[in-house]
Design a protein around this motif. Structure first.
Motif, PDB file in Angstrom:
ATOM      1  N   GLY A   1       0.420  -1.460   0.075  1.00  0.00           N
ATOM      2  CA  GLY A   1       0.306   0.120  -0.611  1.00  0.00           C
ATOM      3  C   GLY A   1       0.636   0.785   0.092  1.00  0.00           C
ATOM      4  N   VAL A   2       2.113   1.186  -0.520  1.00  0.00           N
ATOM      5  CA  VAL A   2       3.001   2.875  -1.050  1.00  0.00           C
ATOM      6  C   VAL A   2       3.118   2.860  -1.926  1.00  0.00           C
ATOM      7  CG1 VAL A   2       4.041   1.966   1.363  1.00  0.00           C
ATOM      8  CG2 VAL A   2       5.159   0.899  -0.483  1.00  0.00           C
ATOM      9  N   ASP A   3       3.264   4.395  -2.545  1.00  0.00           N
ATOM     10  CA  ASP A   3       3.615   4.868  -3.962  1.00  0.00           C
ATOM     11  C   ASP A   3       5.030   3.480  -4.372  1.00  0.00           C
ATOM     12  OD1 ASP A   3       3.387   6.504  -6.184  1.00  0.00           O
ATOM     13  OD2 ASP A   3       5.201   7.224  -4.735  1.00  0.00           O
ATOM     14  N   SER A   4       4.190   3.190  -6.136  1.00  0.00           N
ATOM     15  CA  SER A   4       4.849   2.523  -6.128  1.00  0.00           C
ATOM     16  C   SER A   4       6.259   2.810  -7.283  1.00  0.00           C
ATOM     17  CB  SER A   4       3.508   0.885  -7.595  1.00  0.00           C
ATOM     18  OG  SER A   4       4.311   0.764  -8.044  1.00  0.00           O
ATOM     19  N   ASP A   5       6.459   3.160  -7.069  1.00  0.00           N
ATOM     20  CA  ASP A   5       7.772   3.849  -7.460  1.00  0.00           C
ATOM     21  C   ASP A   5       9.264   3.154  -7.838  1.00  0.00           C
ATOM     22  OD1 ASP A   5       9.499   3.894  -5.037  1.00  0.00           O
ATOM     23  OD2 ASP A   5       9.483   6.133  -4.778  1.00  0.00           O
ATOM     24  N   GLY A   6      10.039   2.073  -7.303  1.00  0.00           N
ATOM     25  CA  GLY A   6      10.408   1.426  -8.209  1.00  0.00           C
ATOM     26  C   GLY A   6      11.595   1.481  -7.093  1.00  0.00           C
ATOM     27  N   ASN A   7      11.373   1.775  -5.382  1.00  0.00           N
ATOM     28  CA  ASN A   7      12.961   2.379  -4.708  1.00  0.00           C
ATOM     29  C   ASN A   7      12.353   1.488  -3.170  1.00  0.00           C
ATOM     30  OD1 ASN A   7      14.598   3.305  -3.466  1.00  0.00           O
ATOM     31  ND2 ASN A   7      13.901   5.837  -3.383  1.00  0.00           N
ATOM     32  N   PRO A   8      13.226   0.894  -3.415  1.00  0.00           N
ATOM     33  CA  PRO A   8      13.170   0.110  -1.964  1.00  0.00           C
ATOM     34  C   PRO A   8      13.099   1.258  -1.175  1.00  0.00           C
ATOM     35  CG  PRO A   8      14.448  -1.201  -3.048  1.00  0.00           C
ATOM     36  CD  PRO A   8      13.916  -0.260  -3.989  1.00  0.00           C
ATOM     37  N   GLY A   9      13.229   1.947  -0.350  1.00  0.00           N
ATOM     38  CA  GLY A   9      13.373   2.956   0.369  1.00  0.00           C
ATOM     39  C   GLY A   9      12.937   2.253   2.166  1.00  0.00           C
ATOM     40  N   LEU A  10      13.334   3.349   3.002  1.00  0.00           N
ATOM     41  CA  LEU A  10      12.771   2.997   4.251  1.00  0.00           C
ATOM     42  C   LEU A  10      10.937   3.698   4.397  1.00  0.00           C
ATOM     43  CD1 LEU A  10      13.604   3.254   6.992  1.00  0.00           C
ATOM     44  CD2 LEU A  10      13.960   5.190   7.782  1.00  0.00           C
ATOM     45  N   ILE A  11       9.995   3.467   3.014  1.00  0.00           N
ATOM     46  CA  ILE A  11       8.953   3.769   3.344  1.00  0.00           C
ATOM     47  C   ILE A  11       8.377   2.913   2.785  1.00  0.00           C
ATOM     48  CG2 ILE A  11       7.078   4.660   2.685  1.00  0.00           C
ATOM     49  CD1 ILE A  11       8.530   7.357   2.250  1.00  0.00           C
TER      50      ILE A  11
ATOM     51  N   SER B   1      14.029   7.250  12.688  1.00  0.00           N
ATOM     52  CA  SER B   1      14.900   6.494  12.146  1.00  0.00           C
ATOM     53  C   SER B   1      15.608   5.158  12.531  1.00  0.00           C
ATOM     54  CB  SER B   1      16.561   7.702  11.735  1.00  0.00           C
ATOM     55  OG  SER B   1      16.556   7.537  13.462  1.00  0.00           O
ATOM     56  N   PRO B   2      16.463   4.344  11.085  1.00  0.00           N
ATOM     57  CA  PRO B   2      16.677   2.797  11.711  1.00  0.00           C
ATOM     58  C   PRO B   2      18.196   3.397  12.646  1.00  0.00           C
ATOM     59  CG  PRO B   2      17.586   3.576   9.479  1.00  0.00           C
ATOM     60  CD  PRO B   2      16.555   5.016  10.149  1.00  0.00           C
ATOM     61  N   ALA B   3      17.806   2.176  13.513  1.00  0.00           N
ATOM     62  CA  ALA B   3      19.443   2.167  14.442  1.00  0.00           C
ATOM     63  C   ALA B   3      20.662   1.523  13.022  1.00  0.00           C
ATOM     64  CB  ALA B   3      18.891   0.376  15.336  1.00  0.00           C
TER      65      ALA B   3
ATOM     66  N   ASP C   1      25.667  -6.138  12.775  1.00  0.00           N
ATOM     67  CA  ASP C   1      26.202  -7.332  12.322  1.00  0.00           C
ATOM     68  C   ASP C   1      25.661  -8.571  12.237  1.00  0.00           C
ATOM     69  OD1 ASP C   1      28.017  -9.528  10.068  1.00  0.00           O
ATOM     70  OD2 ASP C   1      29.210  -9.299  11.324  1.00  0.00           O
ATOM     71  N   LEU C   2      24.655  -9.468  11.862  1.00  0.00           N
ATOM     72  CA  LEU C   2      24.156 -10.520  11.992  1.00  0.00           C
ATOM     73  C   LEU C   2      24.005 -11.581  11.340  1.00  0.00           C
ATOM     74  CD1 LEU C   2      20.698  -8.123  11.430  1.00  0.00           C
ATOM     75  CD2 LEU C   2      21.832  -8.122  14.040  1.00  0.00           C
ATOM     76  N   PRO C   3      25.310 -12.891  11.772  1.00  0.00           N
ATOM     77  CA  PRO C   3      25.147 -13.869  11.062  1.00  0.00           C
ATOM     78  C   PRO C   3      24.178 -14.467  10.487  1.00  0.00           C
ATOM     79  CG  PRO C   3      25.641 -13.835  13.075  1.00  0.00           C
ATOM     80  CD  PRO C   3      25.478 -12.248  13.170  1.00  0.00           C
ATOM     81  N   GLY C   4      24.207 -15.175   9.670  1.00  0.00           N
ATOM     82  CA  GLY C   4      23.136 -16.130   9.553  1.00  0.00           C
ATOM     83  C   GLY C   4      21.687 -15.727   8.748  1.00  0.00           C
ATOM     84  N   ILE C   5      22.192 -14.672   8.870  1.00  0.00           N
ATOM     85  CA  ILE C   5      20.770 -13.698   7.663  1.00  0.00           C
ATOM     86  C   ILE C   5      21.073 -13.696   6.123  1.00  0.00           C
ATOM     87  CG2 ILE C   5      19.414 -12.424   8.086  1.00  0.00           C
ATOM     88  CD1 ILE C   5      19.573 -11.722  10.756  1.00  0.00           C
ATOM     89  N   GLU C   6      21.745 -14.369   5.727  1.00  0.00           N
ATOM     90  CA  GLU C   6      22.075 -13.755   4.274  1.00  0.00           C
ATOM     91  C   GLU C   6      21.398 -13.828   2.891  1.00  0.00           C
ATOM     92  OE1 GLU C   6      26.127 -15.394   3.318  1.00  0.00           O
ATOM     93  OE2 GLU C   6      26.604 -16.102   5.129  1.00  0.00           O
ATOM     94  N   GLY C   7      21.768 -12.637   2.581  1.00  0.00           N
ATOM     95  CA  GLY C   7      20.862 -12.467   1.041  1.00  0.00           C
ATOM     96  C   GLY C   7      19.182 -11.767   1.084  1.00  0.00           C
ATOM     97  N   PHE C   8      19.298 -11.460   2.772  1.00  0.00           N
ATOM     98  CA  PHE C   8      18.431 -10.381   2.774  1.00  0.00           C
ATOM     99  C   PHE C   8      19.048  -8.855   3.693  1.00  0.00           C
ATOM    100  CE2 PHE C   8      14.691  -9.246   5.849  1.00  0.00           C
ATOM    101  CZ  PHE C   8      13.417  -9.816   5.336  1.00  0.00           C
ATOM    102  N   PRO C   9      18.801  -8.583   3.187  1.00  0.00           N
ATOM    103  CA  PRO C   9      18.598  -6.852   3.442  1.00  0.00           C
ATOM    104  C   PRO C   9      19.432  -6.476   4.964  1.00  0.00           C
ATOM    105  CG  PRO C   9      17.018  -6.525   2.192  1.00  0.00           C
ATOM    106  CD  PRO C   9      16.956  -8.284   2.008  1.00  0.00           C
ATOM    107  N   ARG C  10      20.017  -6.346   5.584  1.00  0.00           N
ATOM    108  CA  ARG C  10      21.093  -6.304   6.754  1.00  0.00           C
ATOM    109  C   ARG C  10      19.639  -4.531   7.271  1.00  0.00           C
ATOM    110  NH1 ARG C  10      26.879  -7.823   7.234  1.00  0.00           N
ATOM    111  NH2 ARG C  10      26.808  -9.647   6.924  1.00  0.00           N
ATOM    112  N   ALA C  11      19.843  -3.698   6.617  1.00  0.00           N
ATOM    113  CA  ALA C  11      18.864  -2.878   7.129  1.00  0.00           C
ATOM    114  C   ALA C  11      17.581  -3.216   7.501  1.00  0.00           C
ATOM    115  CB  ALA C  11      18.897  -1.976   5.917  1.00  0.00           C
ATOM    116  N   ALA C  12      16.624  -4.331   6.677  1.00  0.00           N
ATOM    117  CA  ALA C  12      15.410  -3.971   6.744  1.00  0.00           C
ATOM    118  C   ALA C  12      15.457  -4.928   8.701  1.00  0.00           C
ATOM    119  CB  ALA C  12      14.950  -5.688   6.189  1.00  0.00           C
ATOM    120  N   VAL C  13      16.085  -6.096   8.429  1.00  0.00           N
ATOM    121  CA  VAL C  13      16.771  -6.943  10.036  1.00  0.00           C
ATOM    122  C   VAL C  13      16.925  -6.228  10.852  1.00  0.00           C
ATOM    123  CG1 VAL C  13      17.865  -9.017  11.057  1.00  0.00           C
ATOM    124  CG2 VAL C  13      17.514  -8.886   8.569  1.00  0.00           C
TER     125      VAL C  13
END
Length: 75
Positions: free
Chosen positions: A16-26, A44-46, A50-62
């Motif tokens: 449900g956000v603006d479909s701009d193709g930019n996977p930003g914070l919103i 703002s995010p913390a 370094d989160l081992p074992g979560i490869e392939g998933f954006p660390r900022a999201a984690v």
């Protein structure tokens, strides 16, 4: 339009956000809200830990999800 951009736009439409193709914070906040049923409270995010074992998933999201759930992140 690249395949990645198409996927990002589809996810943005789904959450449900603006479909701009930019996977930003919103977009990440909307994904969090959709998955947890909770609204993101921080402006703002913390710093990303370094989160081992979560490869392939954006660390900022984690980092955003861990912080919102009150899970301590190693510095």
């Amino acid at each position: 339009m690249t395949t990645t951009e198409s996927i990002v736009r589809a996810v943005q439409t789904f959450v449900g956000v603006d479909s701009d193709g930019n996977p930003g914070l919103i977009t990440w906040k909307a994904i969090y809200a959709k998955l947890t049923g909770k609204e993101w409270a921080q402006r703002s995010p913390a710093p990303t830990a370094d989160l081992p074992g979560i490869e392939g998933f954006p660390r900022a999201a984690v980092s955003l999800i861990l912080e919102a759930e009150g899970i301590d992140q190693a510095s």
